[in-house]
Design a protein around this motif. Sequence first.
Motif, PDB file in Angstrom:
ATOM      1  N   ASN A   1       0.837  -1.215   0.000  1.00 42.30           N
ATOM      2  CA  ASN A   1       0.000   0.000   0.000  1.00 42.30           C
ATOM      3  C   ASN A   1       0.865   1.256   0.000  1.00 42.30           C
TER       4      ASN A   1
ATOM      5  N   ALA B   1       2.646   2.874   1.852  1.00 42.16           N
ATOM      6  CA  ALA B   1       3.005   3.390   3.181  1.00 42.16           C
ATOM      7  C   ALA B   1       3.729   4.721   3.099  1.00 42.16           C
ATOM      8  N   ILE B   2       3.219   5.609   2.250  1.00 40.97           N
ATOM      9  CA  ILE B   2       3.769   6.971   2.190  1.00 40.97           C
ATOM     10  C   ILE B   2       3.297   7.710   3.436  1.00 40.97           C
ATOM     11  N   PHE B   3       4.211   8.461   4.076  1.00 44.27           N
ATOM     12  CA  PHE B   3       3.804   9.214   5.261  1.00 44.27           C
ATOM     13  C   PHE B   3       2.868  10.341   4.830  1.00 44.27           C
ATOM     14  N   PRO B   4       1.612  10.310   5.278  1.00 42.87           N
ATOM     15  CA  PRO B   4       0.638  11.262   4.730  1.00 42.87           C
ATOM     16  C   PRO B   4       0.873  12.697   5.187  1.00 42.87           C
ATOM     17  N   HIS B   5       1.655  12.874   6.262  1.00 44.77           N
ATOM     18  CA  HIS B   5       1.835  14.230   6.775  1.00 44.77           C
ATOM     19  C   HIS B   5       3.093  14.891   6.236  1.00 44.77           C
ATOM     20  N   MET B   6       3.798  14.224   5.324  1.00 47.46           N
ATOM     21  CA  MET B   6       5.007  14.822   4.773  1.00 47.46           C
ATOM     22  C   MET B   6       4.834  14.994   3.267  1.00 47.46           C
TER      23      MET B   6
ATOM     24  N   TYR C   1      13.413  11.540   4.441  1.00 42.42           N
ATOM     25  CA  TYR C   1      13.289  10.978   5.794  1.00 42.42           C
ATOM     26  C   TYR C   1      14.434  10.040   6.177  1.00 42.42           C
ATOM     27  N   GLY C   2      14.692   9.053   5.324  1.00 39.88           N
ATOM     28  CA  GLY C   2      15.741   8.081   5.634  1.00 39.88           C
ATOM     29  C   GLY C   2      17.129   8.704   5.642  1.00 39.88           C
TER      30      GLY C   2
ATOM     31  N   GLU D   1      -1.631  12.792  -0.490  1.00 46.22           N
ATOM     32  CA  GLU D   1      -3.036  12.492  -0.808  1.00 46.22           C
ATOM     33  C   GLU D   1      -3.444  13.118  -2.133  1.00 46.22           C
TER      34      GLU D   1
ATOM     35  N   ARG E   1      11.870   6.724  -2.200  1.00 42.71           N
ATOM     36  CA  ARG E   1      12.188   6.770  -0.772  1.00 42.71           C
ATOM     37  C   ARG E   1      13.004   5.544  -0.361  1.00 42.71           C
TER      38      ARG E   1
END
Lengths: 369, 551
Positions: free
Chosen positions: A84, A86-91, A99-100, A133, A147
């Motif tokens: 799915n 798993a993208i961070f929705p708040h970034m 991030y990494g 989104e 990512r």
Amino acid sequence: MSVAIGIDNVVKRYGNTTIIPGLSLDIKNGEFFTLLGPSGCGKTTLLRMIAGFNSIENGVISFDGNPINAIPANRRNIGMVFQNYAIFPHMTVRENIEYGLKLRKIPKDQIRGRVNEILALVRIGEYQDRLPERLSGGQQQRVALARAIVIHPSVLLMDEPLSNLDAKLRVEMRDVIRNVQRKVGITTVYVTHDQEEALVVSDRIAVMKQGVIQQVGKPQDIYARPTNGFVSTFIGHSNLFTAVVSGPRTVRFANGCSLEVPDLTSGSEGRNVVVAVRPEEFSVQEGAGITAKITGSTFLGKYVNYTLSFPDEVIVPGQPSIEYTQNLGNCEKLFETGQEISLRPNPLKINVLTEDMEQSLIRGVQKYV
Amino acid sequence: MSKKFSLPDFWKALTIIIILVFAVFLVYPLLSLFLSSFRDPETGGWTFDNFVKFFSRRFYYTALWNSFLVTGCVTVLTVLIGIPMAYFMTSFKIRGKTALEILIIISMMSPAFIGAYSWVLLGGRNGVITKFLSGLFGIQTPSIYGFGGILLVFTLKLYPFIYMYASGALKKIDVSLGEAAESLGCGSVRKVATIIVPLITPTILAGALLVFMNALADFGTPMLIGEGYRTMPVLIYSEFIGEVGGSANFAASMATIMVFITAIMFIGQKHFVNKKSYTMSALRPIQPKEITGLKSIFVHAFLFIIIGLSIIPQLTVIYTSFLNTNQAIFLPGFSLVSYKMIFSNLGSAIRNTYLFGLIAILLIVLLGLFIAYLSVRRRNFFTGIIDSLTMFPYIIPGSVLGITLLLAFNDEPLILSGTAFIIIISLVIRRLPYTLRSSSAILYQISPSIEEASISLGASPVKTFFRITAVMMLPGVLSGAILSWITVINELSSSVILYTAGTRTMSVAVYQEVVRASYGTAAALATILTATTVISLILFYKLTGKKEVNV
């Protein structure tokens, strides 16, 4: 840097059920390796064991010979693409990819450079400041891929990454994934249940069933020389005929038609066997083949796919369909539904299996151990 | 041929009726409040004096500061308690989890002033704990009255809001987000800080706002346990009701100030949450893990102590209600004296509570059903107005609503003060949002094609609404209605301003009995309220099949 993965006799249990009873596999450095099998065969479980999200009950998984069983997931240096995404929705897209790198305390200017590079590679530069989104499925997929690889992981793990996309995007994205993997040259383990996808993207494929590897090999080898009935019907379509080994390198079908199969192993005279024939491995030869009745046809432009019915004694019972593919590039006429034709299998291409379909009787085709 | 009663006419008429109702009972009273805050109490002329008076006298503006201080502290404390609780309950296997969740909801649903009152019973000057400790050990317990007491009562009553919001948000986070962070090299503490906390922050803010509004608007708690610690609702109440030197205009100006503040908070939060909320759905939600050893002891102790403390008021009240009393003095042993007393003296209050409550709920269900349908299915400028009007109850504290209604309907042309009608109106306005929200939520899940199917089969649109849509909406409407009902019967802050001898409700009676120090009867009444609340909650669970309450 990219590594080779060694999987040595690993076991996975949930309570009393054993998902993987002891599996060994060697994945070479830089190769695109696919775990292929029906749902529930343990492929995702194995992938998550490599990632560190599933415990390893027994056996050893190693990167370049160094066991990683005891290393927690966050220190294995793994790039993972989730089903799915798993993208961070708040970034934003950029923040997701950074991030990494930030966790690795890489200097700011280097982060900028590396992110820009990867944005260009997966071609999502124009969306970098958007929140996820507002991205389409294909774009999210690209972010997830970017990512995962921007951190220069030791291995890239992908868990059915294309299963949430529509058919057209799936084709587009598998090319993107394949190209990016080639360019980066990273060891990749890819999980899918879609055999066509596996054949297209992989350097090598492991076909799995109920936690056991059935066959490992290059796509063309697995397709041409399956080791057993499961592989021959799971990868591509195979029509299964009952036959007898009637003499040295000769099989005889139930209707009396005999074929000389040069690659048949010696010493199996008199055995009942199953002959697996791909739809494109027939040729129409009046009087020299097996007679079948055409029950339907699908016109597909380059070729026509016919469904056939054979007399019961000729075929293995319980097959979903018997098919013959007629290549329109070199044929004269189309057949009508209801017409009877005589089909002769190509002896160089067909596969001969033991009666229980557990083993191939073709020379050089070994069962995976 | 008679003219057919068709859909546009019906819904148009309904839109106009609803707008009129809101105009008369909400907009007009609020406007009168606003205008009267600019009038001189003596001459009736226009003036800013009321506001000048408020901000220039220490006595008044400290109440505003007090309100802010106590509300701010409560909000911070509830967040500090509610988030870890939610995190523990979702990530770990907790013993007695279902029971704990029910206790949390009971303590959330029962009115704050009962908490205040029972903490007075326990820790007040003649409280059980106070006497026990001083009698046995000579220990002087810190005073339960004032700032500390208000803080204690509010925190224990309001942390469930944060808990509910945070658990709801945590349930929406897919495990793969955490795993993605881990695969990128993120440790567990960092994972919580950089992924989980930011993802639940918008939801927590919404919960925190709710806590803030509740604490700011609550009248009963500071009144009962605050003693000298004056907060805005107390000040407004005493200014409005006060026999000595009270001024309705001055009270109105203070109410205006409060509405102004709450409106700003509300709009600010909406703005932030709209910009910063993410639509998430978890395919694989977080699975609770087994914990052992010290960690388990710590987690369980934390949960049990907080939840234990928050349920103590209910237990105290129930216990107290069965004590043998003679007027205000407790006698040894148990008896049903208190219950006999309330049935002979306060029977009307009990009857009023259920009667007004039922009428209010009936109106709430009808309005909720219609307004939800209008604002979901028939969006236009006018239904948009209705939609915005229904937000008002969020920003108007109960005591302010009481005052506005009283100011507006105390005079010609519409004299309603002192009637049951005005109390029912205030209950409907204040508690409609629960039903409205759950009605809209369920309507969004019903495909419009179902209505189209019914119409194509020959049912008129109005008939379709009543026979198909309304019936399908019913579970959502009723589950909201039960929450509305629970808050309706426990309503104090507006009723205490609107009641007269004939229209007194149970919560008002409890308040009065406490003020009169008739603790036994107060406890008996409060027990009846609590029992009704619990029974209603059980009904809610049975009806929705859920284990959570959406507030």
